[in-house]
Design a protein around this motif. Structure first.
Motif, short mmCIF file in Angstrom:
data_model
loop_
_atom_site.label_atom_id
_atom_site.label_comp_id
_atom_site.label_asym_id
_atom_site.label_seq_id
_atom_site.Cartn_x
_atom_site.Cartn_y
_atom_site.Cartn_z
N ASN A 178 45.77 16.79 35.46
CA ASN A 178 45.90 16.50 36.74
C ASN A 178 46.95 17.47 37.48
OD1 ASN A 178 45.21 15.04 39.03
ND2 ASN A 178 47.04 14.06 38.61
N LEU A 179 46.47 17.98 38.74
CA LEU A 179 47.56 18.77 39.38
C LEU A 179 47.99 17.76 40.52
CD1 LEU A 179 44.93 21.45 40.36
CD2 LEU A 179 46.27 21.56 38.56
N GLU A 180 49.51 17.93 40.33
CA GLU A 180 50.22 17.25 41.36
C GLU A 180 50.54 18.14 42.72
OE1 GLU A 180 51.45 14.40 41.36
OE2 GLU A 180 50.68 13.89 39.22
N MET A 181 50.53 19.68 42.54
CA MET A 181 50.87 20.30 43.71
C MET A 181 50.01 21.53 43.32
SD MET A 181 54.80 21.31 45.09
CE MET A 181 54.99 22.95 44.95
N ILE A 182 49.65 22.38 44.52
CA ILE A 182 49.22 23.72 44.42
C ILE A 182 49.87 24.66 45.57
CG2 ILE A 182 47.11 24.96 44.79
CD1 ILE A 182 45.48 22.50 44.47
N SER A 183 50.23 25.93 45.12
CA SER A 183 50.85 26.84 45.82
C SER A 183 50.19 28.10 46.02
CB SER A 183 52.44 26.61 45.88
OG SER A 183 52.91 27.66 46.58
N GLN A 184 49.98 28.85 47.02
CA GLN A 184 49.30 30.24 46.86
C GLN A 184 50.19 31.18 47.78
OE1 GLN A 184 45.39 31.12 47.60
NE2 GLN A 184 45.59 33.07 46.63
N GLY A 185 50.55 32.31 47.14
CA GLY A 185 51.60 33.09 47.97
C GLY A 185 50.64 33.76 48.90
N ALA A 186 51.26 34.33 50.15
CA ALA A 186 50.80 34.92 50.99
C ALA A 186 49.94 36.19 50.60
CB ALA A 186 51.36 35.12 52.29
N SER A 187 50.54 36.79 49.73
CA SER A 187 49.97 38.17 49.14
C SER A 187 48.49 37.91 48.30
CB SER A 187 50.97 38.88 48.14
OG SER A 187 51.50 37.98 47.19
N GLU A 188 48.67 36.64 48.03
CA GLU A 188 47.09 36.24 47.34
C GLU A 188 47.19 37.00 45.88
OE1 GLU A 188 43.40 36.45 49.36
OE2 GLU A 188 44.09 35.93 51.28
N ILE A 189 48.21 37.26 45.37
CA ILE A 189 48.29 37.87 43.90
C ILE A 189 48.66 36.89 43.00
CG2 ILE A 189 48.54 40.15 44.52
CD1 ILE A 189 51.58 39.85 43.61
N ASN A 190 48.94 35.56 43.37
CA ASN A 190 49.37 34.47 42.08
C ASN A 190 48.87 33.34 42.93
OD1 ASN A 190 51.57 34.60 44.07
ND2 ASN A 190 52.41 33.21 42.90
N THR A 219 55.78 20.65 35.06
CA THR A 219 55.53 22.28 34.54
C THR A 219 55.02 22.91 35.78
OG1 THR A 219 55.95 21.66 32.55
CG2 THR A 219 54.88 23.90 32.86
N ILE A 220 55.34 24.11 35.91
CA ILE A 220 54.80 25.04 37.02
C ILE A 220 53.85 25.78 36.32
CG2 ILE A 220 54.91 27.13 38.52
CD1 ILE A 220 57.63 25.82 39.27
N LEU A 221 52.59 25.88 36.46
CA LEU A 221 51.60 26.96 35.65
C LEU A 221 51.20 28.03 36.93
CD1 LEU A 221 49.75 27.69 33.32
CD2 LEU A 221 48.08 26.21 34.44
N SER A 222 51.43 29.07 36.52
CA SER A 222 50.89 30.26 37.46
C SER A 222 50.03 31.25 37.04
CB SER A 222 52.03 30.94 38.18
OG SER A 222 53.05 30.08 38.66
N LEU A 223 49.06 31.56 37.79
CA LEU A 223 47.97 32.43 37.36
C LEU A 223 48.25 33.85 38.16
CD1 LEU A 223 45.48 33.37 35.59
CD2 LEU A 223 44.05 32.59 37.51
N VAL A 224 48.88 34.86 37.72
CA VAL A 224 49.40 36.05 38.77
C VAL A 224 48.53 37.25 38.04
CG1 VAL A 224 51.35 37.46 38.92
CG2 VAL A 224 51.42 35.06 38.27
N GLY A 225 48.16 38.27 39.45
CA GLY A 225 47.53 39.33 39.08
C GLY A 225 47.14 40.10 40.19
N ARG A 226 47.37 41.48 40.30
CA ARG A 226 47.19 42.30 41.39
C ARG A 226 45.75 42.33 41.90
NH1 ARG A 226 50.16 47.01 38.82
NH2 ARG A 226 48.05 47.57 38.23
N GLU A 227 44.92 42.13 41.12
CA GLU A 227 43.27 42.24 41.42
C GLU A 227 42.90 40.66 42.01
OE1 GLU A 227 41.63 44.90 42.10
OE2 GLU A 227 43.76 45.82 41.78
N MET A 228 43.87 39.67 41.79
CA MET A 228 43.28 38.29 42.14
C MET A 228 42.64 38.25 43.56
SD MET A 228 45.90 35.62 40.16
CE MET A 228 45.21 34.37 41.46
N ARG A 229 43.29 38.95 44.56
CA ARG A 229 42.69 38.93 46.01
C ARG A 229 41.23 39.03 45.98
NH1 ARG A 229 46.51 43.43 47.40
NH2 ARG A 229 47.80 41.64 47.79
#
Length: 127
Positions: free
Chosen positions: A88-100, A59-69
């Motif tokens: 346990n985490l199998e993989m981590i990914s963060q977008g370049a915009s740092e909002i998720n 499953t993909i779990l995402s935390l998203v928000g404009r103020e996250m950066r």
């Protein structure tokens, strides 16, 4: 190498939902709508270029928000909350915009992970 990987996936009509890369590894999460036959064919083709491992029922779990950066430590809070709850985490990914920030976890832990991350990161309840 990346061109070969993505042209192979494209040839089989496989869309990547989430990706994490390094100099020598490419990890990706694919949606549940892709048939097992397509995945098997793509894996067979990709094995010509590299070692390929697959893990199902994730499953993909995402935390998203404009103020996250601007929220120093939010990723740490998310990951430590998951760890405290034995997720346990199998993989981590963060977008370049740092909002998720997203992670891939065992599918059976999805609801629990959503609840504990919501409580800690949104409601501020870190017990």
């Amino acid at each position: 190498m990346f061109a070969k990987i993505f042209s192979t996936l494209d040839r089989f009509g496989i869309v990547v939902d989430l990706i994490s890369t390094s100099e020598v590894h490419v990890s990706m999460a694919l949606g549940p709508h892709i048939s097992g036959d397509k995945i098997k064919l793509a894996v067979s083709e990709l094995q010509k270029y590299a070692v390929v491992d697959t893990i199902g029922d994730m499953t993909i779990l995402s935390l998203v928000g404009r103020e996250m950066r601007h929220m120093v430590g939010i990723a740490s809070l998310m990951f430590s909350t998951l760890a405290k709850n034995h997720i346990n985490l199998e993989m981590i990914s963060q977008g370049a915009s740092e909002i998720n920030i997203s992670c891939v976890i065992d599918g059976t832990m999805g609801v629990k992970a959503l609840q504990v991350v919501h409580d800690a990161c949104i409601l501020g309840e870190t017990d």
